[in-house]
Design a protein around this motif. Sequence first.
Motif, PDB file in Angstrom:
ATOM      1  N   SER A  53     -32.148  -2.960 -18.476  1.00  0.00           N
ATOM      2  CA  SER A  53     -31.972  -4.395 -18.130  1.00  0.00           C
ATOM      3  C   SER A  53     -31.557  -5.225 -19.179  1.00  0.00           C
ATOM      4  O   SER A  53     -31.023  -6.066 -19.864  1.00  0.00           O
ATOM      5  CB  SER A  53     -33.046  -4.913 -17.377  1.00  0.00           C
ATOM      6  OG  SER A  53     -33.126  -4.260 -15.995  1.00  0.00           O
ATOM      7  N   ASP A 113     -28.295  -6.753 -20.650  1.00  0.00           N
ATOM      8  CA  ASP A 113     -28.318  -8.377 -21.063  1.00  0.00           C
ATOM      9  C   ASP A 113     -27.909  -8.783 -22.451  1.00  0.00           C
ATOM     10  O   ASP A 113     -27.280 -10.031 -22.423  1.00  0.00           O
ATOM     11  CB  ASP A 113     -29.930  -8.963 -20.746  1.00  0.00           C
ATOM     12  CG  ASP A 113     -29.871 -10.239 -20.626  1.00  0.00           C
ATOM     13  OD1 ASP A 113     -29.036 -11.118 -19.837  1.00  0.00           O
ATOM     14  OD2 ASP A 113     -30.889 -10.879 -21.031  1.00  0.00           O
ATOM     15  N   HIS A 120     -32.629  -6.058 -13.734  1.00  0.00           N
ATOM     16  CA  HIS A 120     -33.223  -7.533 -13.280  1.00  0.00           C
ATOM     17  C   HIS A 120     -33.479  -8.110 -14.907  1.00  0.00           C
ATOM     18  O   HIS A 120     -34.200  -7.491 -15.645  1.00  0.00           O
ATOM     19  CB  HIS A 120     -34.374  -7.500 -12.615  1.00  0.00           C
ATOM     20  CG  HIS A 120     -34.322  -6.976 -11.230  1.00  0.00           C
ATOM     21  ND1 HIS A 120     -33.920  -7.598 -10.276  1.00  0.00           N
ATOM     22  CD2 HIS A 120     -34.669  -5.516 -10.913  1.00  0.00           C
ATOM     23  CE1 HIS A 120     -33.758  -6.855  -9.161  1.00  0.00           C
ATOM     24  NE2 HIS A 120     -34.036  -5.878  -9.548  1.00  0.00           N
ATOM     25  N   THR A 121     -33.088  -9.451 -14.851  1.00  0.00           N
ATOM     26  CA  THR A 121     -33.449 -10.189 -16.083  1.00  0.00           C
ATOM     27  C   THR A 121     -34.522 -11.502 -15.814  1.00  0.00           C
ATOM     28  O   THR A 121     -34.914 -12.104 -16.570  1.00  0.00           O
ATOM     29  CB  THR A 121     -32.433 -10.763 -16.771  1.00  0.00           C
ATOM     30  OG1 THR A 121     -31.399 -11.556 -15.748  1.00  0.00           O
ATOM     31  CG2 THR A 121     -31.260  -9.602 -17.332  1.00  0.00           C
ATOM     32  N   LYS A 122     -34.586 -11.755 -14.591  1.00  0.00           N
ATOM     33  CA  LYS A 122     -35.160 -12.891 -14.057  1.00  0.00           C
ATOM     34  C   LYS A 122     -36.808 -12.401 -13.471  1.00  0.00           C
ATOM     35  O   LYS A 122     -37.352 -13.443 -13.127  1.00  0.00           O
ATOM     36  CB  LYS A 122     -34.496 -13.675 -13.053  1.00  0.00           C
ATOM     37  CG  LYS A 122     -33.136 -14.317 -13.510  1.00  0.00           C
ATOM     38  CD  LYS A 122     -32.435 -14.653 -12.193  1.00  0.00           C
ATOM     39  CE  LYS A 122     -31.076 -15.304 -12.824  1.00  0.00           C
ATOM     40  NZ  LYS A 122     -30.431 -15.784 -11.730  1.00  0.00           N
ATOM     41  N   ASP A 123     -37.015 -11.417 -13.656  1.00  0.00           N
ATOM     42  CA  ASP A 123     -38.463 -10.614 -13.203  1.00  0.00           C
ATOM     43  C   ASP A 123     -39.237 -10.883 -14.416  1.00  0.00           C
ATOM     44  O   ASP A 123     -39.185 -10.130 -15.340  1.00  0.00           O
ATOM     45  CB  ASP A 123     -38.183  -9.265 -12.866  1.00  0.00           C
ATOM     46  CG  ASP A 123     -39.439  -9.032 -11.740  1.00  0.00           C
ATOM     47  OD1 ASP A 123     -40.734  -9.627 -12.037  1.00  0.00           O
ATOM     48  OD2 ASP A 123     -39.335  -7.920 -10.894  1.00  0.00           O
ATOM     49  N   GLU A 163     -27.749  -9.805 -11.524  1.00  0.00           N
ATOM     50  CA  GLU A 163     -29.157  -9.632 -11.060  1.00  0.00           C
ATOM     51  C   GLU A 163     -29.075  -8.490 -10.012  1.00  0.00           C
ATOM     52  O   GLU A 163     -28.498  -8.605  -9.117  1.00  0.00           O
ATOM     53  CB  GLU A 163     -29.802 -10.938 -10.598  1.00  0.00           C
ATOM     54  CG  GLU A 163     -31.369 -10.881 -10.347  1.00  0.00           C
ATOM     55  CD  GLU A 163     -32.006 -10.660 -11.657  1.00  0.00           C
ATOM     56  OE1 GLU A 163     -33.183 -10.432 -11.605  1.00  0.00           O
ATOM     57  OE2 GLU A 163     -31.477 -10.810 -12.534  1.00  0.00           O
TER      58      GLU A 163
END
Length: 461
Positions: free
Chosen positions: A261, A265, A321-324, A274
Amino acid sequence: METTVDEPVTPAGRLFLQPQFNQIINCAIGFKHPLNIEAIKTDISNCLLVKHPRFCSLLVLDDHGREFWRRTKINIDDHIIIHHKNPGYDYELDEEKEEKINSLLADFAVSCPLSKDKPLWEVHLISELNCVILRIHHSLGDGISLMSMFLASCKRLDDHGNDSGVNHKNRENRGEKTLIFSIRLLKIIWWTILSVIGFCLRCLWVKDKKTAISGGDGVELWPRMAATAKFCLEDMKTVKRVVHNATINDVLFGIISSGFSKYLDIRSSHALQEGLEITGLAMVNLREQPGLQEMSKLMEDDSPAKWGNQFGMILLPIYCHTKDTNPLNYVKRAKEMIDKKKQSLEAHFSYHIGNLAMSLFGPKVASIINHRILCNTTFTISNMVGPQEELTFAGNPITYIRATSSSLPHAITMHMVSYAGMANMQILVAKEIIPDPRFLAKCFEDALLEMKNVAINVITF
């Protein structure tokens, strides 16, 4: 007069001998002190390696082109290659030595086949790097077989007892109630059906979405680079303790998911989707006894812990995932996925289907099927639990054990081996696709450190 009978090569061995699948295991072993060439040659001459039938046999073909092993006399000097010191450069820093070793492993992965004029193994002695590289053809055996053999030739540094540090796990208690057993059986059937369907679809047309780390047909021929991601096993155990019933494998796949990730990214030409799914191909030991094996059992014909290539393949999807904001969630998702795989017989299915394809259609068709699975997935991963005690060989303490293999259609392959409290994951990449494997390795290392820091806070509070 005693006569010897040629022994047929196993179906898995024949697969690894195919041009598209010509697999060689390259294992780098580091030593604390400068190499004593004569002591190493003496120990190799007297160890189990040169006494095992596979290592004393030539690969021969009959009139129909079918492969056989034929016993021959070993000349140890034909198998030991001494790399003389480069007069133009001294490797003073550990980083410089590591970079040179990785460069050698990358070159071996694509450009150095083993000669079929002798048994299919070599030992490269590189004095200036305090390193020995074992090159063994995969048709001789899998990683469990080969590592068990090597460790049987080593001694523990503290010299307490005769055990070389081979770990054994306790067998599961079989006293289960009928109802629990029935529920477990239904889960095995259900997850096996889903896994087998997914595996078959991968053989046909389903493939991963194109990303910055995707390989494909022909990528196995591209030049390679290598890097090493280093993990402290105690750090992995710290993370494992705060995720209920997690294992080291769960933590490893959490690290890989988080690391990919981070890498994608930064390196992707567009925003990372995502929840993007990336599928790995993992190797699973099918022997009844998990982990490394006792050589006495591997040598027995009727032993359930047989020598050879006793492993199956499973598909392991991970999600980027980059928003976790909680790194432990990567481990939790990995555990949920791996728990389902543990309840299926996917590895056994792939092993037996592979043997059936070899028997019915021959090695060329089986090679094409395996090649398609590789082209439709993104990476290869294996994890071998090594000895936790420090070992010596030829009186010289071993500092690390790292393993990789010949190139595959994947742009990235990862092989992790644990030894003496550390786990080294060797990352082999196609350098035209992933030109910065050291940065990728750092993404994995940073992922573990983030997980450990959160885990310590959870334990503290």
